[in-house]
Write a protein that holds these residues in place. Sequence first.
Motif, mmCIF file in Angstrom:
data_model
loop_
_atom_site.group_PDB
_atom_site.id
_atom_site.type_symbol
_atom_site.label_atom_id
_atom_site.label_comp_id
_atom_site.label_asym_id
_atom_site.label_seq_id
_atom_site.Cartn_x
_atom_site.Cartn_y
_atom_site.Cartn_z
ATOM 1 N N ASP A 102 0.805 -1.226 0.000
ATOM 2 C CA ASP A 102 0.000 0.000 0.000
ATOM 3 C C ASP A 102 0.839 1.277 0.000
ATOM 4 O OD1 ASP A 102 -2.272 -1.436 -0.119
ATOM 5 O OD2 ASP A 102 -3.001 -0.984 1.886
ATOM 6 N N ASP A 103 2.081 1.214 0.487
ATOM 7 C CA ASP A 103 2.923 2.405 0.521
ATOM 8 C C ASP A 103 3.615 2.680 -0.810
ATOM 9 O OD1 ASP A 103 2.396 3.139 3.153
ATOM 10 O OD2 ASP A 103 3.860 1.716 3.938
ATOM 11 N N LEU A 104 3.516 1.771 -1.751
ATOM 12 C CA LEU A 104 4.131 1.986 -3.059
ATOM 13 C C LEU A 104 3.290 2.948 -3.889
ATOM 14 C CD1 LEU A 104 5.351 -1.585 -4.002
ATOM 15 C CD2 LEU A 104 6.798 0.420 -3.739
ATOM 16 N N SER A 105 3.947 3.756 -4.690
ATOM 17 C CA SER A 105 3.244 4.740 -5.509
ATOM 18 C C SER A 105 2.290 4.068 -6.489
ATOM 19 C CB SER A 105 4.264 5.592 -6.268
ATOM 20 O OG SER A 105 3.635 6.535 -7.079
ATOM 21 N N LEU A 106 2.657 2.891 -6.971
ATOM 22 C CA LEU A 106 1.805 2.179 -7.925
ATOM 23 C C LEU A 106 0.437 1.880 -7.325
ATOM 24 C CD1 LEU A 106 1.597 0.792 -10.702
ATOM 25 C CD2 LEU A 106 2.523 -1.268 -9.636
ATOM 26 N N LEU A 107 0.418 1.457 -6.072
ATOM 27 C CA LEU A 107 -0.860 1.161 -5.410
ATOM 28 C C LEU A 107 -1.627 2.435 -5.072
ATOM 29 C CD1 LEU A 107 -2.068 -1.656 -4.640
ATOM 30 C CD2 LEU A 107 0.295 -1.662 -5.403
ATOM 31 N N LYS A 108 -0.917 3.510 -4.808
ATOM 32 C CA LYS A 108 -1.598 4.783 -4.569
ATOM 33 C C LYS A 108 -2.260 5.281 -5.846
ATOM 34 C CE LYS A 108 1.270 6.196 -0.667
ATOM 35 N NZ LYS A 108 2.164 7.210 -0.068
ATOM 36 N N GLU A 109 -1.602 5.091 -6.986
ATOM 37 C CA GLU A 109 -2.232 5.445 -8.256
ATOM 38 C C GLU A 109 -3.468 4.586 -8.494
ATOM 39 O OE1 GLU A 109 -1.683 7.867 -10.119
ATOM 40 O OE2 GLU A 109 0.349 8.559 -9.667
ATOM 41 N N TYR A 110 -3.388 3.317 -8.130
ATOM 42 C CA TYR A 110 -4.545 2.431 -8.304
ATOM 43 C C TYR A 110 -5.728 2.916 -7.461
ATOM 44 C CZ TYR A 110 -7.503 -1.585 -7.242
ATOM 45 O OH TYR A 110 -8.585 -2.402 -7.025
ATOM 46 N N ARG A 111 -5.466 3.300 -6.231
ATOM 47 C CA ARG A 111 -6.563 3.752 -5.365
ATOM 48 C C ARG A 111 -7.156 5.072 -5.850
ATOM 49 N NH1 ARG A 111 -3.062 1.818 -1.297
ATOM 50 N NH2 ARG A 111 -2.333 3.946 -0.869
ATOM 51 N N ASN A 112 -6.366 5.857 -6.592
ATOM 52 C CA ASN A 112 -6.883 7.123 -7.120
ATOM 53 C C ASN A 112 -7.761 6.944 -8.356
ATOM 54 O OD1 ASN A 112 -5.598 8.640 -5.157
ATOM 55 N ND2 ASN A 112 -3.758 8.990 -6.398
ATOM 56 N N GLN A 113 -7.745 5.749 -8.944
ATOM 57 C CA GLN A 113 -8.523 5.493 -10.163
ATOM 58 C C GLN A 113 -9.778 4.699 -9.793
ATOM 59 O OE1 GLN A 113 -7.414 7.082 -12.813
ATOM 60 N NE2 GLN A 113 -5.533 7.635 -11.710
ATOM 61 N N SER A 114 -10.877 5.393 -9.640
ATOM 62 C CA SER A 114 -12.117 4.730 -9.216
ATOM 63 C C SER A 114 -12.708 3.836 -10.304
ATOM 64 C CB SER A 114 -13.156 5.779 -8.800
ATOM 65 O OG SER A 114 -13.433 6.660 -9.882
ATOM 66 N N ASP A 115 -12.265 4.045 -11.555
ATOM 67 C CA ASP A 115 -12.842 3.277 -12.660
ATOM 68 C C ASP A 115 -11.904 2.183 -13.167
ATOM 69 O OD1 ASP A 115 -10.915 4.929 -13.706
ATOM 70 O OD2 ASP A 115 -12.044 5.408 -15.530
#
Length: 383
Positions: free
Chosen positions: A158-171
């Motif tokens: 969860d602390d990786l930027s890749l997962l943060k980008e995933y959480r920012n994409q609701s679609d």
Amino acid sequence: MNSFNLDKVGITVCCALLLSLFALPFVSLQPNRIMPGQSMGLLDSAGLFELAPLLLMLALTSLVSLVNARLEIRLALAFLTLLALVHGVGASASALLADAGALARVSLNGGFWMSILWLSLLITDATIRLGLRPLVRLVLVAILAGTTIAILASGHWDDLSLLKEYRNQSDFWQQAIRHLQLSLGSIIPALLVGIPLGVCCHRSAPLRALLFPLLNLLQTIPSLAMFGMLMIPLSLLAASYPLLAELGIRGIGAAPAVIALFFYSLLPIVSNTTIGFDKIDASVLEAATGMGMNARQRLYQVEFPLAMPVILTGLRVVVTMNIGLVAVAALVGGGGFGTYIFQGLGQTAADLVILGAAPTLLLAFLFAIIIDTLIALLREGRP
């Protein structure tokens, strides 16, 4: 004594693996999602306690891979090292962000991605040399995929930027479904058209001489040019017939993507169907005729089953090609994972690009493995 001879493949891959991990940057610590950050090596990214499982598995895998040890042990150790690598990069992200700012990001760097490549080669080499049956190989892939999903779901990354980008994409999952719809939606009509055309080309040399150059010409047109060529007639149709526009047939969107992918799919399907039927032994057909089969029975009960592995090989090419080309279709409003790739390029956000590229690559790999398994099972079932 022979079992401890040096393994040239193992030595090469392990040296490349160790160089990738210790000579290339493992992760990058960025002040935010856009600005470039500081590249960090494996040993600088976290403490020895967090990296101990990875370092231990690297040592064991390297020692076993250098010699011709039991392949089962090499496969198991390479698999466990891959899991330790996934665990280690998550631990590194958590350690680096502990003292960083609220907007800081930890991105995966070249050392991680290259290590994934070399470990995958070790696993593939051991799998091939073991001669595992198709279903066993598929089960191994399913176990690896399931374990990766479990690690992602556990929150360890969860602390990786890749997962943060995933959480920012609701679609994200809507785009995933869209990607599959566009990738596979053109294949069914291509099969319905391409397989009969392939059978006709097998039986008619003039038709083959006429059709194959045309299909080869279609294959040489760049995807963006194909999308652009289709936009004009589709826009005119939508303007002339509003009902077509209501059905989604417009100059932008899914329609140009599906039609273009249909054209690209024809050559592999038609050519592989023709080749599959060409390779059938004439004596087999004579035997079928001698048993009293008519032309239709011979086609469906003898010719198609014998040609099916070659036809599936063409289908494998089509599926993997379409999954990649759908990413380009995002430029004409097609949607799919390509949306994230081009958004990331526009925003100079590398992790957003990876969020679109990595699932595209994984989808192509999974479908290729599944179709390869079907081909192997069909070939095993032959007398």
